[in-house]
Scaffold this motif. Structure first.
Motif, PDB file in Angstrom:
ATOM      1  N   TRP A   5       0.821  -1.211   0.000  1.00 55.76           N
ATOM      2  CA  TRP A   5       0.000   0.000   0.000  1.00 55.76           C
ATOM      3  C   TRP A   5       0.852   1.258   0.000  1.00 55.76           C
ATOM      4  O   TRP A   5       0.480   2.279  -0.561  1.00 55.76           O
ATOM      5  N   PHE A   6       2.022   1.194   0.689  1.00 51.85           N
ATOM      6  CA  PHE A   6       2.913   2.345   0.788  1.00 51.85           C
ATOM      7  C   PHE A   6       4.305   1.837   1.136  1.00 51.85           C
ATOM      8  O   PHE A   6       4.488   0.665   1.468  1.00 51.85           O
ATOM      9  N   ASP A  63       7.388   6.633   6.308  1.00 53.40           N
ATOM     10  CA  ASP A  63       7.242   7.458   5.113  1.00 53.40           C
ATOM     11  C   ASP A  63       5.828   8.013   5.108  1.00 53.40           C
ATOM     12  O   ASP A  63       4.917   7.444   4.510  1.00 53.40           O
ATOM     13  N   SER A  92       4.338  10.635   3.755  1.00 53.87           N
ATOM     14  CA  SER A  92       3.719  11.076   2.508  1.00 53.87           C
ATOM     15  C   SER A  92       3.162   9.902   1.720  1.00 53.87           C
ATOM     16  O   SER A  92       2.086  10.000   1.108  1.00 53.87           O
ATOM     17  N   SER A  93       3.871   8.789   1.737  1.00 53.31           N
ATOM     18  CA  SER A  93       3.415   7.583   1.038  1.00 53.31           C
ATOM     19  C   SER A  93       2.141   7.047   1.674  1.00 53.31           C
ATOM     20  O   SER A  93       1.211   6.612   0.983  1.00 53.31           O
ATOM     21  N   LEU A 121      -0.129   8.776   3.491  1.00 57.45           N
ATOM     22  CA  LEU A 121      -1.247   9.704   3.283  1.00 57.45           C
ATOM     23  C   LEU A 121      -1.771   9.630   1.861  1.00 57.45           C
ATOM     24  O   LEU A 121      -2.973   9.798   1.623  1.00 57.45           O
ATOM     25  N   GLU A 122      -0.894   9.367   0.909  1.00 60.88           N
ATOM     26  CA  GLU A 122      -1.336   9.218  -0.479  1.00 60.88           C
ATOM     27  C   GLU A 122      -2.196   7.967  -0.627  1.00 60.88           C
ATOM     28  O   GLU A 122      -3.218   7.976  -1.326  1.00 60.88           O
ATOM     29  N   ALA A 123      -1.795   6.888   0.044  1.00 60.60           N
ATOM     30  CA  ALA A 123      -2.582   5.649   0.000  1.00 60.60           C
ATOM     31  C   ALA A 123      -3.941   5.848   0.668  1.00 60.60           C
ATOM     32  O   ALA A 123      -4.951   5.308   0.210  1.00 60.60           O
ATOM     33  N   LYS A 149      -5.741   8.483   0.689  1.00 66.93           N
ATOM     34  CA  LYS A 149      -6.633   9.205  -0.224  1.00 66.93           C
ATOM     35  C   LYS A 149      -7.385   8.230  -1.126  1.00 66.93           C
ATOM     36  O   LYS A 149      -8.561   8.436  -1.446  1.00 66.93           O
ATOM     37  N   ASN A 150      -6.704   7.161  -1.548  1.00 67.04           N
ATOM     38  CA  ASN A 150      -7.352   6.161  -2.401  1.00 67.04           C
ATOM     39  C   ASN A 150      -8.454   5.422  -1.643  1.00 67.04           C
ATOM     40  O   ASN A 150      -9.516   5.134  -2.191  1.00 67.04           O
ATOM     41  N   SER A 186      -6.450   5.960   7.216  1.00 64.90           N
ATOM     42  CA  SER A 186      -7.681   6.217   6.462  1.00 64.90           C
ATOM     43  C   SER A 186      -8.795   6.717   7.364  1.00 64.90           C
ATOM     44  O   SER A 186      -9.564   7.612   6.990  1.00 64.90           O
ATOM     45  N   SER A 193      -1.249   1.485 -10.017  1.00 62.63           N
ATOM     46  CA  SER A 193       0.090   2.035  -9.795  1.00 62.63           C
ATOM     47  C   SER A 193       0.412   3.070 -10.856  1.00 62.63           C
ATOM     48  O   SER A 193      -0.134   3.058 -11.955  1.00 62.63           O
TER      49      SER A 193
END
Length: 228
Positions: free
Chosen positions: A55-56, A70, A72-73, A75-77, A79-80, A113, A227
């Motif tokens: 996932w990250f 990490d 940022s990785s 938080l980006e996951a 969002k999905n 999440s 991806s």
């Protein structure tokens, strides 16, 4: 009848289908049609760049208190995952009938999440996970998100995500003003036990809206993330 949405996030290198045995462990007839969200193949730093479902990025394993993260990785996951929750709510599901559950890395994504979602959800269940960000992000949690209860389950003999990392989550949740329940499982390693699943099942059922208690609809979205 109101419906309920339960999203299960697998661990690093795992898959949705590999977790489908869980549905045979949930004894209630309401949980018979369970399936699981699956992340397509991607590169994971902690595996020396090996291609696996992730996932990250996870900079270090085994994970212990003080291990690098990490953010940022993560938080980006998250969002999905939020996009999936948004879609379900738009289709008529009450946010308080939405539950996110996850094992290991999936558990950490569950926490992210839930705590960054702008609405109060039914709950988040973290199994053998870790807190994937520092306390500096607490001020970014929406007030409604802090009302979502968290169930944290962790085996005392976990050698992949150390038990101390799980225990640290309680302090983090307390600092954030989030209601958290911690369940330890003596002798359990980095895996899932029947006893653990039975408690999660009862924990979810206690939080379901009365209108949906006799008609539980479990959904799964496979290969939803892409991806690149």
């Amino acid at each position: 009848m109101a419906r309920t949405f339960i999203l299960w996030l697998h661990g690093l290198g795992d898959s949705g289908p590999a977790n489908e045995f869980i549905q045979t462990e949930f004894k209630s007839h309401k949980f018979k049609n369970t399936s699981y969200l699956q992340q397509p193949l991607s590169s994971s730093f902690c595996a020396d760049g090996a291609v696996m479902r992730s996932w990250f990025d996870v900079p270090e394993l085994p994970f212990k208190v003080g291990s690098p993260i990490d953010e940022s990785s993560v938080l980006e996951a998250a969002k999905n995952v939020h996009a999936i929750i948004d879609q379900e709510i738009a289709e008529g599901t009450n946010p308080e009938n939405v539950f996110i559950c996850g094992l290991s890395q999936g558990g950490s994504l569950t926490l992210a999440s839930v705590l960054f979602y702008p609405k109060t959800l039914g709950g988040g269940a973290v199994l053998s996970g870790w807190v994937p960000f520092s306390s500096s992000v607490i001020s970014q949690f929406p007030e409604e998100a802090k009302k979502t209860p968290i169930l944290w389950s962790h085996g005392t003999d976990d050698r992949m995500v150390l038990f101390e990392a799980g225990q640290a989550a309680l302090l983090f949740l307390k600092e954030a003003g989030v209601t958290g329940e911690f369940k330890s499982y003596p002798g359990l390693g980095h895996s899932i036990s029947n006893k653990e699943l039975m408690y999660i099942e009862s924990w979810i059922k206690r939080r379901l809206k009365r209108s949906s208690s006799t008609c539980l609809h479990l959904n799964c979205l496979k290969e939803m993330f892409h991806s690149g």
